[in-house]
Write an enzyme that holds these catalytic residues in place. Structure first.
Site, short mmCIF file in Angstrom:
data_model
loop_
_atom_site.label_atom_id
_atom_site.label_comp_id
_atom_site.label_asym_id
_atom_site.label_seq_id
_atom_site.Cartn_x
_atom_site.Cartn_y
_atom_site.Cartn_z
N CYS A 1 0.88 -1.18 0.00
CA CYS A 1 0.00 0.00 0.00
C CYS A 1 0.91 1.23 0.00
O CYS A 1 1.65 1.46 0.97
CB CYS A 1 -0.90 -0.01 1.22
N CYS B 1 -5.02 6.21 -4.00
CA CYS B 1 -4.32 4.93 -3.94
C CYS B 1 -2.90 5.18 -4.45
O CYS B 1 -2.72 5.57 -5.60
CB CYS B 1 -5.04 3.90 -4.82
N1 LIG Z 1 -6.37 -2.35 -2.09
C1 LIG Z 1 -4.98 -2.57 -2.42
C2 LIG Z 1 -4.05 -2.30 -1.28
C3 LIG Z 1 -4.05 -0.86 -0.82
C4 LIG Z 1 -3.46 0.11 -1.85
C5 LIG Z 1 -3.31 1.47 -1.25
N2 LIG Z 1 -4.49 2.21 -1.03
C6 LIG Z 1 -2.20 2.30 -1.86
O1 LIG Z 1 -2.11 3.49 -1.49
O2 LIG Z 1 -1.39 1.79 -2.61
C7 LIG Z 1 -4.79 -4.02 -2.87
O3 LIG Z 1 -5.56 -4.91 -2.47
O4 LIG Z 1 -3.85 -4.27 -3.64
#
Ligand SMILES: N[C@@H](CCC[C@H](N)C(=O)O)C(=O)O
Length: 290
Positions: free
Chosen positions: A86, A219
């Protein structure tokens, strides 16, 4: 399930928000159902995920990295599922380590399931993480929303992404549920889906449907995937020119700046904030609260 109170903090990076659970000795039991309850925005604390803060030496998935990074980010999505990486989370994780006095501002190594990431805490509040290199598998998918379809570029930032270029971010629809994509076999472990619209030279805006969390306001791994996919779409590859390339990526919760270096490494810079801290009520934890 433990009935002792659990200490937590709340933090965010460009409004990608996390419940931070310090647990240096990996003593807590955090089953998926408990993570999902904690991340519930109405009945719990609320968050896009949990940053479980554990010493690398105390976690079976990170023990081998303990010589390189003292702390391991055990990342969980809001639905309780485990994710490899993340990008915003690791920046907030580093901010927490500073807040708790475990490190001082400067350069910090953080272990993740996608390897050790180097994080720099700048004095102006920005946090930069060296995200490693993107992989660009050939196999892509077609993403469909409300009768419109787009080809999506497959980008792996330690976790999987599908990047679709759209004329208007509104075309991504409500994103309450995961947009259908095909062929599904391209992403056997699920995928984060980004929708990207141009804003100007080396400047884009995106929305994202995150695996395990639905639409989030940012993200970090997604913004890196978007920057790389946009560069290749624009015919730009720092490995060929020998010159770093920087893209500004607007997300719903702010702006991230992504630089791809000639050796392929990607750096992401943005804010990371600790908002609050408290203790989770043992009665709520044990399920006996009304
Ligand atoms: N939901 C993603 C993991 C989290 C990603 C995050 N919000 C970021 O900032 O990179 C997954 O399941 O790969």
């Amino acid at each position: 399930m433990s009935t002792a109170p659990i200490a937590f903090l709340k933090g965010h990076g460009t409004e990608n928000d996390f419940v931070i659970v310090p647990d240096p000795d990996n003593a807590l039991d955090l089953p998926a159902a408990l993570v999902a309850r904690v991340c519930d925005r109405r009945a719990g604390i609320g968050g896009d995920g949990v940053l479980h803060v554990v010493r690398s030496a105390a976690h079976p998935e990170a023990r081998h990295l303990a010589g390189e990074a003292e702390w391991f980010m055990d990342y969980r999505n809001a639905d309780g599922s485990v994710a490899e990486m993340c990008g915003n989370g690791v920046r907030v994780f580093a901010r927490y380590l500073e807040h708790a006095g475990h490190v001082t501002a400067g350069d910090i190594a953080v272990a993740t399931r996608a390897g050790v990431k180097q994080v720099h805490l700048a004095k102006n509040g920005d946090v930069t993480v060296s995200m490693g290199r993107a992989a660009l598998p050939e196999a892509g998918v077609t993403v469909t929303v409300d009768g419109r379809s787009w080809p999506a570029r497959n980008v792996n930032m330690g976790n999987p992404h599908a990047v679709a270029f759209v004329d208007d971010l509104a075309h991504a629809g409500t994103l309450y549920t995961e947009p259908p994509y095909a062929p599904a076999a391209v992403y056997p472990d699920g995928v984060n889906i980004e929708f990207v619209a141009d804003r100007g030279p080396r400047h884009v805006a995106m929305r994202v449907h995150e695996r395990g969390a639905a639409e989030t306001r940012s993200c970090g791994t997604g913004a890196c995937a978007v920057a790389v996919a946009t560069a290749r779409r624009d015919g730009v590859d720092p490995a060929e020119t020998g010159t770093p390339v920087t893209y500004t990526v607007d997300v719903l919760g702010g702006t991230l700046v992504i630089t791809e270096l000639p050796d392929g490494r990607i750096e992401m810079t943005g804010p990371a904030v600790i908002v609050a801290e408290g203790r989770i009520d043992p009665a709520w934890l044990s399920g006996t609260a009304a």
